[in-house]
Design a protein around this motif. Structure first.
Motif: not given
Length: 120
Positions: A32-50
């Motif tokens: 998932k990726e979330k954009q805010y006014d001053n920053f962006t958060l991007c979450y990465l994971s492998d196949e298992q998503n643990l």
């Protein structure tokens, strides 16, 4: 009381470059990726998503981050060290090797170190 390890955060200077690196080097994909006014958060994971790696991009911080002595690192287990080493060598991202321990480190575009260890 029970705790589960969810994610680890690192700040990056070029989000697209970092996402491309983690996809090519370690097979991580954007969850998932979330954009805010001053920053962006991007979450990465492998196949298992643990567990997720959170990349934070601050709009007003174009300079590289001071990583100190770079003693902190992420660690990934690999089922084929020979193939992984050849791939990372081709990418030019191996920054340290310890053949006696059977491990090596790669570094991302912001110079965060990632340890690669064999699956046991």
């Amino acid at each position: 009381m029970k705790f589960l390890f969810q994610h680890c955060n690192i700040n990056v200077t070029d989000l697209d470059k970092s996402k491309a690196f983690y996809k090519e080097a370690l097979g991580l994909h954007v969850v998932k990726e979330k954009q805010y006014d001053n920053f962006t958060l991007c979450y990465l994971s492998d196949e298992q998503n643990l567990f997720q790696l959170e990349l934070t991009y601050l709009n007003d911080h174009p300079q590289h981050y001071d990583l100190g002595e770079n003693e902190s690192h992420l660690c990934f287990v690999c089922d084929d060290m020979e193939k992984a080493h050849a791939h990372h060598e081709k990418m030019g991202c191996i920054c340290f090797e310890n053949p006696a321990m059977g491990i090596y480190f790669i570094h991302d575009p912001d110079d965060y170190w990632i340890e690669i260890v064999p699956q046991k």
